[in-house]
Design a protein around this motif. Structure first.
Motif, PDB file in Angstrom:
ATOM      1  N   UNK A   1      -8.626   9.895  -4.797  1.00 35.77           N
ATOM      2  CA  UNK A   1      -8.930  10.436  -6.111  1.00 35.77           C
ATOM      3  C   UNK A   1     -10.432  10.638  -6.222  1.00 35.77           C
ATOM      4  N   UNK A   2     -10.843  11.671  -6.939  1.00 31.46           N
ATOM      5  CA  UNK A   2     -12.259  12.007  -7.055  1.00 31.46           C
ATOM      6  C   UNK A   2     -13.078  10.861  -7.644  1.00 31.46           C
ATOM      7  N   UNK A   3     -12.397   9.972  -8.384  1.00 30.08           N
ATOM      8  CA  UNK A   3     -13.086   8.836  -8.993  1.00 30.08           C
ATOM      9  C   UNK A   3     -13.442   7.754  -7.978  1.00 30.08           C
ATOM     10  N   UNK A   4     -12.983   7.890  -6.741  1.00 31.08           N
ATOM     11  CA  UNK A   4     -13.259   6.890  -5.714  1.00 31.08           C
ATOM     12  C   UNK A   4     -12.112   5.945  -5.450  1.00 31.08           C
ATOM     13  N   UNK A   5     -10.997   6.113  -6.144  1.00 32.78           N
ATOM     14  CA  UNK A   5      -9.813   5.285  -5.919  1.00 32.78           C
ATOM     15  C   UNK A   5      -8.980   5.854  -4.776  1.00 32.78           C
ATOM     16  N   UNK A   6      -8.359   4.959  -4.028  1.00 28.82           N
ATOM     17  CA  UNK A   6      -7.416   5.358  -2.984  1.00 28.82           C
ATOM     18  C   UNK A   6      -6.030   4.871  -3.387  1.00 28.82           C
ATOM     19  N   UNK A   7      -5.056   5.765  -3.272  1.00 27.92           N
ATOM     20  CA  UNK A   7      -3.691   5.470  -3.688  1.00 27.92           C
ATOM     21  C   UNK A   7      -2.753   5.668  -2.512  1.00 27.92           C
ATOM     22  N   UNK A   8      -1.907   4.680  -2.270  1.00 26.40           N
ATOM     23  CA  UNK A   8      -0.882   4.794  -1.230  1.00 26.40           C
ATOM     24  C   UNK A   8       0.481   4.592  -1.867  1.00 26.40           C
ATOM     25  N   UNK A   9       1.421   5.489  -1.563  1.00 25.54           N
ATOM     26  CA  UNK A   9       2.772   5.382  -2.102  1.00 25.54           C
ATOM     27  C   UNK A   9       3.568   4.366  -1.288  1.00 25.54           C
ATOM     28  N   UNK A  10       4.180   3.401  -1.977  1.00 27.48           N
ATOM     29  CA  UNK A  10       4.943   2.335  -1.335  1.00 27.48           C
ATOM     30  C   UNK A  10       6.436   2.628  -1.490  1.00 27.48           C
ATOM     31  N   UNK A  11       7.196   2.732  -0.383  1.00 32.37           N
ATOM     32  CA  UNK A  11       8.637   3.010  -0.493  1.00 32.37           C
ATOM     33  C   UNK A  11       9.366   1.897  -1.247  1.00 32.37           C
ATOM     34  N   UNK A  12      10.356   2.295  -2.036  1.00 27.42           N
ATOM     35  CA  UNK A  12      11.149   1.374  -2.835  1.00 27.42           C
ATOM     36  C   UNK A  12      12.590   1.318  -2.321  1.00 27.42           C
ATOM     37  N   UNK A  13      13.309   0.278  -2.693  1.00 27.61           N
ATOM     38  CA  UNK A  13      14.720   0.161  -2.334  1.00 27.61           C
ATOM     39  C   UNK A  13      15.626   0.796  -3.382  1.00 27.61           C
ATOM     40  N   UNK A  14      15.027   1.447  -4.385  1.00 27.54           N
ATOM     41  CA  UNK A  14      15.757   2.135  -5.444  1.00 27.54           C
ATOM     42  C   UNK A  14      14.971   3.399  -5.778  1.00 27.54           C
ATOM     43  N   UNK A  15      15.586   4.350  -6.484  1.00 29.25           N
ATOM     44  CA  UNK A  15      14.849   5.569  -6.835  1.00 29.25           C
ATOM     45  C   UNK A  15      13.543   5.259  -7.533  1.00 29.25           C
ATOM     46  N   UNK A  16      12.493   5.934  -7.099  1.00 26.79           N
ATOM     47  CA  UNK A  16      11.186   5.706  -7.687  1.00 26.79           C
ATOM     48  C   UNK A  16      10.136   5.477  -6.618  1.00 26.79           C
ATOM     49  N   UNK A  17       8.887   5.422  -7.040  1.00 25.04           N
ATOM     50  CA  UNK A  17       7.762   5.259  -6.132  1.00 25.04           C
ATOM     51  C   UNK A  17       6.856   4.158  -6.646  1.00 25.04           C
ATOM     52  N   UNK A  18       6.457   3.272  -5.757  1.00 24.06           N
ATOM     53  CA  UNK A  18       5.455   2.273  -6.092  1.00 24.06           C
ATOM     54  C   UNK A  18       4.101   2.720  -5.594  1.00 24.06           C
ATOM     55  N   UNK A  19       3.049   2.234  -6.213  1.00 24.47           N
ATOM     56  CA  UNK A  19       1.700   2.657  -5.834  1.00 24.47           C
ATOM     57  C   UNK A  19       0.800   1.454  -5.583  1.00 24.47           C
ATOM     58  N   UNK A  20       0.135   1.513  -4.440  1.00 25.77           N
ATOM     59  CA  UNK A  20      -0.937   0.569  -4.127  1.00 25.77           C
ATOM     60  C   UNK A  20      -2.244   1.282  -4.399  1.00 25.77           C
ATOM     61  N   UNK A  21      -3.036   0.725  -5.296  1.00 26.61           N
ATOM     62  CA  UNK A  21      -4.291   1.349  -5.705  1.00 26.61           C
ATOM     63  C   UNK A  21      -5.444   0.448  -5.291  1.00 26.61           C
TER      64      UNK A  21
END
Length: 403
Positions: A100-120
């Motif tokens: 992200x332009x703000x300097x944050x890094x985001x990684x999508x974490x796979x879930x065992x159910x519909x949806x997406x988790x995020x590591x920021x």
């Protein structure tokens, strides 16, 4: 990193529209919760919910600085209108990273159910894990894999306690991780009961609009090392004990009941208990509790229950027979219970004991029945004195005896 929780409720909000349940009836005013959404450092918005701009204003934050809006779960209702000035909402594919332009890094974490988790990961190195409603991480390894603990975890703690168990097993949640319950629904009573249930598993709740500064000192909930759960028949005491340890991996369930050959009804009871326990738990059928308590390196224990342990101890001492009781049975039983209480005092393991509260019932008609009632009362007293936490379950409701 600074997190502002614009909402902490289920996607439908709390109270749910049109729901007549007791929890929804109580979730009004300060107890109401909007759908969960998190503003990270004023620049990253996790989940776009109705009224996000107003929620931010109430919390003292403007959304004008948001550079990225990410979604974690599909919205079942009508599409949420994008407030003017916000970038288009999107989703990061599982396993992919976004800068992200703000300097944050985001990684999508796979879930065992519909949806997406995020590591920021923030510009300052602070790390947040945000899980969607009803979701738990999929494919996490064990703690030997070198997973560093997150600073903050936002998850559906009451709804998916096994998510917390997986994170603890992998090392992603450590003693210093601030675990905050979000996506809160009407399945758990609000107020002090919600706070109690979360604190029992090392998590906490916060009101909508709360700003959390990562790294700022705060006293995190401490899970009691020794807990005694008392209750009558079908009071919900075993369920309460199991719920307290559901967010922990590798729990050892100590069944003091043993097996009863030819008793189909008892086998059915045991089967129902096993079905509701997490698959990762290990069951040990024994009344030899002292060696288990002396093993300080083992996983948490759930001992169910002390009444059946006492039945076995009285069997071994011959304490049911009046003459044996007077000529040595009393002494032998007191030695057994004394050894158990001493082991409870000295144990370094996390342990939850379950026991029957029989003092308020009908006075037994036989001498041996009254003897059992009296000895169980004495045992409950002695064990409670050695536990940091004790509670009485009545009609599924918890009464705190020792905070």
């Amino acid at each position: 990193m600074e997190l502002t929780l614009l909402g902490t409720g289920t996607p439908e909000g709390l109270p749910r529209p049109g729901c007549p349940c007791a929890t929804c009836a109580l979730s009004v005013g300060p107890a109401a919760r909007a759908a969960t959404a998190v503003l990270v450092d004023g620049a990253l918005l996790l989940d776009l919910t109705p009224g996000a701009v107003l929620a931010g204003a109430r919390a003292g934050h403007s959304l004008s600085g948001v550079r990225q809006v990410l979604l974690t779960h599909p919205h079942d209702g009508p599409a949420v209108e994008l407030p003017p000035g916000l970038p288009a909402a999107g989703r990061v594919p599982d396993g992919r990273e976004l800068a992200v332009i703000s300097g944050h890094r985001v990684r999508a974490v796979p879930m065992d159910a519909p949806g997406t988790g995020y590591e920021v990961t923030g510009p300052d190195g602070a790390r947040l894990l945000y899980l969607p409603p009803g979701g738990a991480p999929a494919g996490l390894g064990s703690g030997a894999g070198g997973q560093l603990p997150y600073d903050v975890v936002l998850a559906d703690v009451p709804g998916r306690p096994e998510a917390l168990a997986r994170l603890r097993a992998s090392g992603a949640v450590g003693p210093a991780t601030d675990v905050i319950a979000v996506h809160l629904d009407h399945d758990t009573p609000p107020g002090r009961e919600l706070e109690r249930r979360c604190a029992a598993v090392g998590a906490r709740t916060v009101p909508d609009g709360t700003t959390v500064v990562v790294g700022e000192y705060r006293a995190l909930p401490q899970v009691p090392r020794r807990t005694l759960v008392l209750g009558g028949a079908r009071s919900g005491k075993s369920y309460e004990a199991e719920r307290r340890l559901a967010p922990f991996p590798e729990v050892v369930y100590v069944a003091t009941s043993g097996s009863r050959d030819g008793d189909a009804e008892w086998a059915q009871r045991v089967g129902l208990h096993r079905e509701r326990r997490p698959a990762s738990w290990r069951t040990v059928e024994t009344c030899e509790l002292v060696p288990l308590l002396e093993d300080g390196d083992g996983p948490p224990l759930l001992v169910d229950c002390l009444a059946l342990w006492l039945t076995d101890a009285m069997d071994r001492a011959g304490a049911w027979d009046d003459s044996v009781w007077e000529t040595g049975g009393r002494t032998e039983l007191r030695e057994r219970t004394g050894a158990l209480v001493a082991a409870v005092r000295a144990t370094r393991r996390t342990v939850v004991f379950v026991s029957n509260e029989v003092g308020a019932g009908v006075v037994p008609a036989t001498t041996s029945g009254r003897r059992f009632r009296d000895e169980l009362g004495r045992l409950n007293n002695a064990v409670a004195a050695e536990c940091e936490h004790a509670l009485l379950i009545v009609a599924g409701q918890a009464l705190i005896l020792k905070p």
